[in-house]
Write an enzyme that holds these catalytic residues in place. Structure first.
Site, PDB file in Angstrom:
ATOM      1  N   ASP A   1       0.576  -1.175   0.066  1.00 27.28           N
ATOM      2  CA  ASP A   1      -0.080   0.023  -0.004  1.00 27.28           C
ATOM      3  C   ASP A   1       0.804   1.095  -0.151  1.00 27.28           C
ATOM      4  O   ASP A   1       2.003   1.145   0.411  1.00 27.28           O
ATOM      5  CB  ASP A   1      -1.034  -0.016   1.115  1.00 27.28           C
ATOM      6  CG  ASP A   1      -0.278   0.053   2.664  1.00 27.28           C
ATOM      7  OD1 ASP A   1       0.755  -0.849   2.794  1.00 27.28           O
ATOM      8  OD2 ASP A   1      -0.445   0.809   3.288  1.00 27.28           O
TER       9      ASP A   1
ATOM     10  N   GLU B   1      -0.007  -0.937   5.748  1.00 26.64           N
ATOM     11  CA  GLU B   1       1.143  -0.546   6.649  1.00 26.64           C
ATOM     12  C   GLU B   1       0.827   1.100   7.006  1.00 26.64           C
ATOM     13  O   GLU B   1       1.046   1.509   7.820  1.00 26.64           O
ATOM     14  CB  GLU B   1       2.351  -0.725   6.069  1.00 26.64           C
ATOM     15  CG  GLU B   1       3.631  -0.511   6.936  1.00 26.64           C
ATOM     16  CD  GLU B   1       4.089   0.907   6.996  1.00 26.64           C
ATOM     17  OE1 GLU B   1       4.870   1.179   7.648  1.00 26.64           O
ATOM     18  OE2 GLU B   1       3.617   1.920   5.968  1.00 26.64           O
TER      19      GLU B   1
END
Length: 457
Positions: free
Chosen positions: A87, A151
């Protein structure tokens, strides 16, 4: 083995895989825990793509409900974990010189959202693993390249993954800087709720993520202060925009929340304007306790540690909800057990306004001794490939996946002296630095994968 030579032979493969991975705009839109794509379709596609590539290359792979996944090599008892994420933080396209989700190559420099944080390092780690596999290098540990999809927004991905998968005994996260990061500050995020005391602010919105200094803030007022806003921008040499007679935007400079002093907070710029031309309890409170205070000193929260550095504070997000202003603030703290002091400082500040503070999340300080076998081994790998024997391991305010494993540290890919362009427009990395990273990670996997070391000492 000549790790560097073998790594540089993979340049075209690196660019090909990275370009495809970059093309997925894997920004969290909405968390949907009971869906097939809990962090969004683009995050799911990115995970599925890299797992399919690895499976095609003969690796064992696992998809943990599209929260996270791993690529596995070897069959030892102990597990060496390499922790990366797919991400990325949002990209405001107007701030970029090119499409942030299309790999741009300018000379030896690669530009795109995620090219540094963390898709570029992830691909480098994967190719390091592939390099070892194709050269039939045997290890006495099982190696897992573990890849999460959340994250940047709380790491719910790995929390889910580790419910059903074994925790590695040792590892590293290619999501920071070289030579080695052996300590990461505690991380606390809070939600501040302030009641509006007049009807001046009809709407306000700024910021995108807790770990990014906001580069834009919009306000809509009930009175026309257009000319005053223009004067404010001109006199202070600030950047902004008049949308209409009642709606204005301030533009700051994004930065990673672990270094808020390197950015310009657009929310604070807006409150400086509001405090100058339309004083109220809310504007007075913000400017007294929060504005332009990257080290928390206005609330009396400044604290430092010789090894871990200073506390930092990022006023990250703001919005109007009903008749309240909600502000989200992120702290990076060099000592543990500081949350109660933060709450106490805010409660003491509510003398002239009925505010409310709540803790959104908190994580403890992460530390691996500088003289541990893990740190010394990784440092040697970095030195052998780069011939840099001057720079020493250090600590940071950022938080990485390394915090999930007791005996793990952050390791690359940014080299000493380079600008940290994570979370800002025109994020970039030199192609040779990524190729060096392949070599460094391959050597690190080789040494750690054949070591008996599983503890910090």
């Amino acid at each position: 083995m000549n790790f560097k030579k073998l790594a540089y032979e993979r340049k075209e493969e690196l660019l090909s895989i990275l370009a495809k991975l970059i093309s997925f705009a894997s920004v969290l839109d909405e968390y949907k825990p009971n869906s097939d794509a809990p962090f969004g379709l683009e995050n799911k596609k990115a995970l599925e793509y890299i797992l399919a590539e690895a499976k095609k290359d003969g690796f064992q792979v696992l998809n943990s409900d599209n929260y996270a996944g791993h690529i596995e090599y070897g069959d030892g008892v102990d597990i060496l974990g390499i922790l990366c994420h797919l991400d990325v933080v949002p990209a405001i396209k107007e701030e970029w010189d090119s499409n942030p989700f299309q790999l741009r190559i300018l000379g030896d420099t690669l530009y795109a959202r995620g090219v540094l944080d963390d898709k570029g390092p992830l691909v480098a780690a994967y190719l390091a693993l592939k390099l070892l596999k194709e050269n039939n290098i045997k290890l006495n540990k099982k190696v897992r390249l573990i890849m999460g999809c959340d994250e940047e927004s709380g790491s719910r991905c790995l929390k889910h993954y580790f419910k059903t998968n074994e925790m590695p005994s040792i590892g590293f996260s290619p999501d920071a800087e070289f030579p080695v990061i052996y300590g990461e500050k505690a991380n606390v995020s809070i939600d501040l709720k302030l009641p509006l005391d007049n009807n001046l602010i009809l709407d306000i919105k700024g910021g995108t993520r807790l770990n990014v200094v906001p580069s834009e803030c919009m306000v809509k007022l009930s009175v026309n202060l257009k000319e005053e806003f223009k004067t404010f921008l001109k006199e202070n040499n600030y950047d902004g925009k008049v949308v209409d007679d009642y709606t204005y935007i301030t533009y700051g400079k994004a930065s990673h929340a672990m270094q808020p002093q390197n950015g310009v907070n657009a929310i604070s710029l807006m409150f400086k304007f509001l405090g100058t031309y339309s004083s109220s309890k809310v504007t007075n409170y913000y400017n007294k306790y929060l504005a332009f205070s990257p080290f928390g000193d206005k609330l009396g929260l400044s604290v430092s540690d010789l090894d871990m550095g200073n506390l930092t504070m990022n006023v990250a997000m703001i919005e109007k909800v009903d008749n309240f202003i909600n502000i989200k603030i992120n702290y990076r703290i060099p000592v543990d057990n500081y949350t109660s002091k933060i709450k106490e400082a805010f409660n003491n500040s509510f003398k002239d306004i009925k505010g409310e503070v709540n803790v959104l999340s908190e994580s403890k300080l992460h530390y691996v001794p500088k003289d541990s076998t893990l740190v010394k081994t990784l440092l040697k790998c970095y030195q052998d490939i780069t011939n840099d024997n001057d720079n020493e391991p250090f600590t940071i305010g950022g938080g990485t996946y390394a915090q999930f494993i007791t005996n793990a540290v952050a390791f690359g890919p940014l080299k000493p002296g380079q600008d940290d362009c994570c979370h800002i427009a025109n994020e970039h990395i030199n192609i040779n630095d990524l190729l060096d990273s392949i070599a460094i990670y391959a050597k690190a996997i080789y040494l750690l994968g054949n070591s008996d070391e599983t503890k910090t000492h």
